[in-house]
Design an enzyme around this catalytic site. Structure first.
Site, PDB file in Angstrom:
ATOM      1  CB  VAL A  34       4.210   1.165  -3.625  1.00 14.96           C
ATOM      2  CG1 VAL A  34       3.819   0.284  -2.452  1.00 14.96           C
ATOM      3  CG2 VAL A  34       3.521   2.514  -3.536  1.00 14.96           C
TER       4      VAL A  34
ATOM      5  CB  SER B 219      -0.893  -0.024   1.237  1.00 10.34           C
ATOM      6  OG  SER B 219      -0.561   1.019   2.124  1.00 10.34           O
ATOM      7  CE  LYS B 220      -2.216   6.118  -3.284  1.00 10.23           C
ATOM      8  NZ  LYS B 220      -2.605   6.478  -4.612  1.00 10.23           N
ATOM      9  NE  ARG B 221      -3.709   4.708   3.014  1.00 10.76           N
ATOM     10  CZ  ARG B 221      -4.234   4.673   1.784  1.00 10.76           C
ATOM     11  NH1 ARG B 221      -4.115   5.720   0.992  1.00 10.76           N
ATOM     12  NH2 ARG B 221      -4.875   3.606   1.363  1.00 10.76           N
ATOM     13  NE  ARG B 222       1.073  -1.990   4.928  1.00 17.57           N
ATOM     14  CZ  ARG B 222      -0.158  -2.429   4.656  1.00 17.57           C
ATOM     15  NH1 ARG B 222      -1.115  -2.324   5.542  1.00 17.57           N
ATOM     16  NH2 ARG B 222      -0.420  -2.996   3.484  1.00 17.57           N
TER      17      ARG B 222
END
Ligand code: GLU
Length: 469
Positions: free
Chosen positions: A240, A234-237
């Protein structure tokens, strides 16, 4: 039949490594089949799209070898809006879709459940088009939709479990599901190779193909990419963005080789192989359908190997963006006029065997170009112990007396200084290294001192000695 595949990213953020993987798989498949690769930017979500994301996608693709001008497109989904509307109208006129003005609450009130899908209330009520009326697809009541998937066999979906889904909103705008099908259809796409996340949409989309009277494509849903906790990247975590890896100094060759190993491997016990081998041996049908682990540590190790395999001159070239701070790469701590290309060339082979990503070149060589080293205070405190002043005094005196300023002589001289104090070379080197480079780790010390030169080495050692008073 000419194979036509497409890569259809939505420009809603930085370009994702999973997207890059799908793009490469499409690219190779097209090449193997003598087919065509089409790039289509799915930009209909105006609120979330930004032109710079589109540019980011084009440049990232270019970087991993899908170069501009070598494929068909880019097309933009928004430019095909007329076709999307026309298809919606055709489905309505042929009776394959109907209008409905139910709200979610209406459906809930009727079904008594907030979890149940649409109940088909307006199926046969003959509501005509109008503001606020959504167009719904009339899903067959019986039978099953069999998706032919090169990776997953024939996933089968019972039609009675597929609700009458919306294909155009109350304002008349077609939804993504329909736009995506209409684009594939008008562009003559024969094989849809895309991420597993889209599999739940596939039976609905295949029903739309059928209803529009065109034979559906062959599908291939490539596995979702997950982190070490088996969570979807995920791009938040997670890191990526392909661009982030590029800025950190991953080589395009390493990156694309690694991406192709997500769910597949070349023959033999090999992972690092020339790109031509991947192009020859890759088989879409052999891609493992289970989630693919994106192992950043492994990618790093891979990249290190790619770096070491470069001819030195190419390595020196590859380092330039980090040595100068090109584009979005942060500038190095030295001024451009402080940089010395000869000194860099002299230590480059030593650095090449030690770094895993190109950005690491900067902390390894900054001591050569800065007037005084950037002292890492924690390293200083850890290293400069009781005997360090005495050791530095002795080392300074011994170095001053050296006739030839070369790595060999520097090493034997310092070894002797240590031996007189019962110290091994490692312990003897540490204060000298911190004094001269500011750090406890780095390139081989004596070669570094040779390149740095007598005067600058001694000035730094004396300055460190003064700090210890
Ligand atoms: N635009 C979609 C996405 O970025 C791709 C849909 C597809 O490949 O069919 O996820």
């Amino acid at each position: 039949m000419t194979v036509r595949v497409r890569f259809a990213p939505s420009p809603t953020g930085m370009f994702h490594v999973g997207g890059a993987r799908s793009a490469l798989q499409n690219w190779i498949y097209a090449k193997q089949q003598g087919g065509v690769f089409v790039l289509r930017i799915e930009d209909t979500d105006a609120a979330r799209n930004k032109p710079e994301w589109t540019e980011g996608i084009l440049s990232a693709l270019d970087w991993i070898g899908i170069s501009r001008g070598s494929y068909e497109g880019p097309y933009f989904q928004s430019q095909n809006a007329g076709e999307h509307r026309a298809a919606a109208a055709r489905l309505y006129e042929s009776g394959r879709a109907y209008y409905c003005d139910c709200t979610r609450e209406d459906v809930q009130a009727r079904t008594g459940s907030q979890y149940q899908g649409y109940d088909g209330y307006h199926r046969d009520l003959g509501l005509g088009p109008g503001e606020g009326r959504a167009l719904r697809f009339r899903t067959p009541d019986e039978g099953a939709t069999v998706v032919v998937d090169l990776i997953r066999g024939e996933p089968t979906f019972e039609n009675r479990l597929i609700e009458d889904f919306v294909i155009a909103r109350g304002d008349g705008s077609p939804v993504f599901l329909l736009a995506n099908v209409v684009d594939d259809l008008t562009m003559g796409i024969t094989h849809v190779i895309r991420a597993e996340e889209h599999l739940p949409n596939t039976p609905k989309q295949q029903l739309l193909w059928d209803a529009l009277g065109v034979k559906p494509p062959i599908w291939a849903h490539v596995p979702v990419v997950v982190n070490e906790k088996r969570q979807k990247l995920s791009k938040r975590r997670d890191k990526v963005a392909l661009e982030a890896y590029r800025e950190e100094g991953y080589l395009a060759g390493a990156m694309r080789n690694y991406l192709m190993l997500l769910g597949w491997a070349p023959s033999g016990d090999r992972e690092i192989v020339p790109w031509s081998v991947i192009e020859d041996e890759f088989r879409l049908e052999e891609v493992n359908p289970s989630p693919a682990f994106f192992d950043e540590k492994k990618l790093r190790a891979f990249n290190g190997e790619y770096i070491r395999a470069l001819p030195v001159a190419e390595f020196i070239d590859a380092c330039q963006p980090w040595l100068t701070g090109t584009g979005t790469i942060a500038p190095p701590p030295w001024q451009p006029e402080e940089f010395d290309a000869d000194a860099f060339a002299a230590v480059a082979p030593l650095a090449q065997t030690r770094i895993a990503v190109l950005s690491e070149i900067v902390p390894n060589v900054d001591f050569l170009f800065l007037a005084s080293p950037l002292i890492d205070e924690a390293a200083w405190t850890k290293t400069m112990k009781d005997g360090s002043a005495d050791l530095l005094d002795a080392a300074i005196a011994a170095f001053e007396a050296l006739e030839s300023w070369d790595a060999e002589s520097l090493k034997s001289t310092l070894e002797a200084v240590g031996a007189e104090r019962g110290l091994k070379l490692g312990k003897t080197q540490a204060p000298v290294r911190v004094a001269v480079t500011g750090r406890t780790v780095g390139l081989p010390l004596f070669e570094s001192l040779e390149v740095l030169g007598r005067e600058r080495t001694l000035t730094r050692m004396r300055a460190a000695r003064l700090r210890l008073v």
